[in-house]
Design an enzyme around this catalytic site. Structure first.
Site, mmCIF file in Angstrom:
data_model
loop_
_atom_site.group_PDB
_atom_site.id
_atom_site.type_symbol
_atom_site.label_atom_id
_atom_site.label_comp_id
_atom_site.label_asym_id
_atom_site.label_seq_id
_atom_site.Cartn_x
_atom_site.Cartn_y
_atom_site.Cartn_z
ATOM 1 N N GLU A 1 1.793 -4.884 13.352
ATOM 2 C CA GLU A 1 0.587 -4.164 12.370
ATOM 3 C C GLU A 1 1.124 -4.851 11.236
ATOM 4 O O GLU A 1 2.129 -4.635 10.426
ATOM 5 C CB GLU A 1 0.795 -2.660 12.430
ATOM 6 C CG GLU A 1 -0.066 -2.027 11.387
ATOM 7 C CD GLU A 1 0.148 -2.000 9.944
ATOM 8 O OE1 GLU A 1 -0.220 -2.927 9.280
ATOM 9 O OE2 GLU A 1 1.345 -1.484 9.563
ATOM 10 N N ASP B 1 -6.804 4.980 10.640
ATOM 11 C CA ASP B 1 -6.702 5.334 9.294
ATOM 12 C C ASP B 1 -7.968 5.069 8.555
ATOM 13 O O ASP B 1 -8.233 5.274 7.525
ATOM 14 C CB ASP B 1 -5.601 4.690 8.583
ATOM 15 C CG ASP B 1 -4.089 5.287 8.660
ATOM 16 O OD1 ASP B 1 -4.117 6.261 8.836
ATOM 17 O OD2 ASP B 1 -3.183 4.646 8.617
ATOM 18 N N ASP C 1 4.436 -0.156 13.471
ATOM 19 C CA ASP C 1 3.800 0.062 12.496
ATOM 20 C C ASP C 1 4.417 -0.484 11.276
ATOM 21 O O ASP C 1 5.654 -0.647 11.410
ATOM 22 C CB ASP C 1 3.703 1.560 12.217
ATOM 23 C CG ASP C 1 2.621 1.930 11.057
ATOM 24 O OD1 ASP C 1 1.636 1.410 11.017
ATOM 25 O OD2 ASP C 1 2.996 3.143 10.757
#
Length: 501
Positions: free
Chosen positions: A345, A399, A298
């Site tokens: 990511e 998200d 991430d």
């Protein structure tokens, strides 16, 4: 990713699985979900971080108490019954919970009480249990600190470690020795919980491997300030003499936020980490490599450069860009964990240095189709004709809204017009999920991942997380009826049509 063929998979968290105890776990339903994925032609199951969650942070898997420990809520009561760790009488008092959502405030106390009973049942023989003792010895590099951290947190009513008495906050030797003696039963209990977690997860790993399903995990770049990681490794973070942050992580002001984003996570002391050969990060990724076949990193851009904000600032406006560890960290990781398979990511504003590092490391990035239909659609990096093979393509992420919810709630007329033009047909709420699913599977990306909610054509009611909103997130659960033969056949047909089996 070194995959030999085009593949596809599903994104859904363990907590979202159906089952009888109010929250998805590693029990029989987990095995049935893996069977469903295999039957549906899916070769990857992506999930969110498995770390123990902080109820005060909304039960977010991205705000865990440890980068190494497991979320004990995922320990299956059914498997504890099977293994004789629990008895039928221990299961009394389960709260009635409505289907479709996790009621953390109801489920968590019952599950924790159940685990405490399991420990009481196992305690008389635990000190001679060779498997348990071997586990404690093998995981000593994080388990000792985490178990003591958790026992101390319970002793102090759940308060953050930086609110404890100074001798405990700063880990003074005599205070820690006294705490280990005083809280020995509680410390041992936390170790036992992690032993149960690891044993049940090992069964999940074996089941997935036998079914041809790779497990894909998720590693946040930052850890929470209130975590065993920071408490036990203060020298690896930019903290003052009292243990409080000097700087915090965040994101600079942009089109979406005039004041930027202030996340509150402590900043790594990368120079000191480099002096250790990045040993903490090596242990962390080795741990994740044992758990998973692939790992999503991430906020990858933070490894190239990160936004650092003085901890005293009320917003992220007055931060500065600081160079990250870059290639040096990944060289250490590759040398120590040669089988590590990473996905970067790389969403948002990505600078040339990030692109260079990803190219050097040959890391696939993420392409999200919900971001593709902007005013610059022909040049947009997420539109299918611009997606490269070394990518992981998504309809949306945890998200994002569901694809149907995105269409119904977040698209304007211009976006819908561009979507219609690109598809060469009229796209509406009822068929937008299948349209983007086919777009993802038909792209040249080596791997296509679709949230389960999009395969089920759910609207906003299926959304997992709304960033920036404190309550009500992370609670979506799949209905039992969703995992059926007809759905599996439909997914398998799509996977075969687009050459992903």
């Amino acid at each position: 990713m070194n995959s030999k063929h085009r593949r596809c998979g599903v994104l859904t968290h363990v907590s979202s699985l159906p089952g009888p105890y109010g929250l998805g776990d590693f029990g029989p339903e987990c095995g049935r979900f893996i069977d469903f994925l295999a039957e549906a032609g899916q070769s990857v199951w992506q999930m969110l971080p498995l770390t123990p969650v902080n109820p005060g942070a909304g039960n977010s898997p991205y705000s865990g108490y440890s980068a190494f420990a497991g979320n004990v809520l995922f320990i299956s009561p059914a498997l504890l019954l099977r293994d004789g760790v629990l008895r039928e009488a221990d299961m009394a008092g389960f709260p009635e919970t409505p289907p479709g959502r996790v009621q953390f405030d109801l489920v968590t106390p019952w599950r924790l009480r159940l685990l405490e009973q399991a420990f009481d049942n196992a305690y008389p023989h635990l000190q001679t249990d060779r498997d348990f003792l071997d586990f404690c010895r093998e995981e000593i590099h994080w388990l000792e600190d985490y178990a003591l951290f958790t026992a101390l947190k319970k002793e102090h009513g759940g308060s953050a470690w930086f609110q404890w008495p100074v001798e405990l906050r700063l880990r003074e030797g005599p205070a820690l020795d006294a705490a280990r003696e005083r809280l020995g039963y509680g410390v041992l209990r936390e170790k036992f919980f992690q032993y149960l977690f690891a044993g049940q997860w090992r069964e999940v790993r074996r089941k997935a491997a036998a079914s041809g399903v790779d497990l894909m995990g998720d590693v946040p770049i930052y850890v929470s300030l209130d975590s065993a990681d920071v408490w036990a490794n203060r020298s690896l973070f930019e903290l003052d003499d009292t243990g409080l942050p000097i700087y915090c992580a965040g994101a600079p002001p942009d089109y979406f936020s005039e004041t930027g984003q202030l996340w509150g996570n402590p900043i790594y002391a990368w120079d000191r980490l480099r002096e250790t050969g990045f040993s903490w990060w090596v242990r962390r990724l080795a741990h994740e490599s044992w758990r998973f076949d692939l790992v999503r990193l991430d906020h990858f851009r933070g490894f190239c450069g990160f936004w650092q904000v003085p901890a005293c600032e009320p917003t992220a406006q007055n931060g500065v860009w600081i160079p990250g560890p870059g290639r040096a960290l990944f060289s250490a990781l590759r040398e120590a964990v040669p089988d590590l398979r990473l996905v970067a990511e790389d969403l948002g504003l990505i600078t040339p240095d990030v692109i260079r590092l990803m190219d050097e490391l040959q890391l696939p990035g993420m392409k999200v189709l919900q971001f593709a239909f902007s005013g610059d659609m022909p040049e947009n990096a997420y539109i299918p004709h611009n997606i490269t093979r070394q990518s992981v393509v998504y309809t949306g992420t945890h998200d994002n809204n569901t694809t149907r919810g995105w269409y119904e709630r977040e698209t304007d007329e211009d976006t819908r017009r561009r979507l219609n033009e690109y598809c060469g047909k009229t796209v509406e709420a009822w068929n937008v999920s299948e349209t983007l699913v086919r777009m993802a599977l038909g792209s040249v990306a080596d791997l296509a991942i679709v949230p389960m909610q999009d395969y089920l054509n759910l609207g906003e009611e299926g959304r997992m997380n709304i960033p920036g909103v404190a309550g009500g997130n992370w609670s979506w659960r799949m209905e039992e009826s969703a995992r059926n033969g007809d759905t599996a056949a439909r997914l398998r047909g799509l996977a075969r049509t687009y050459g992903r089996i």
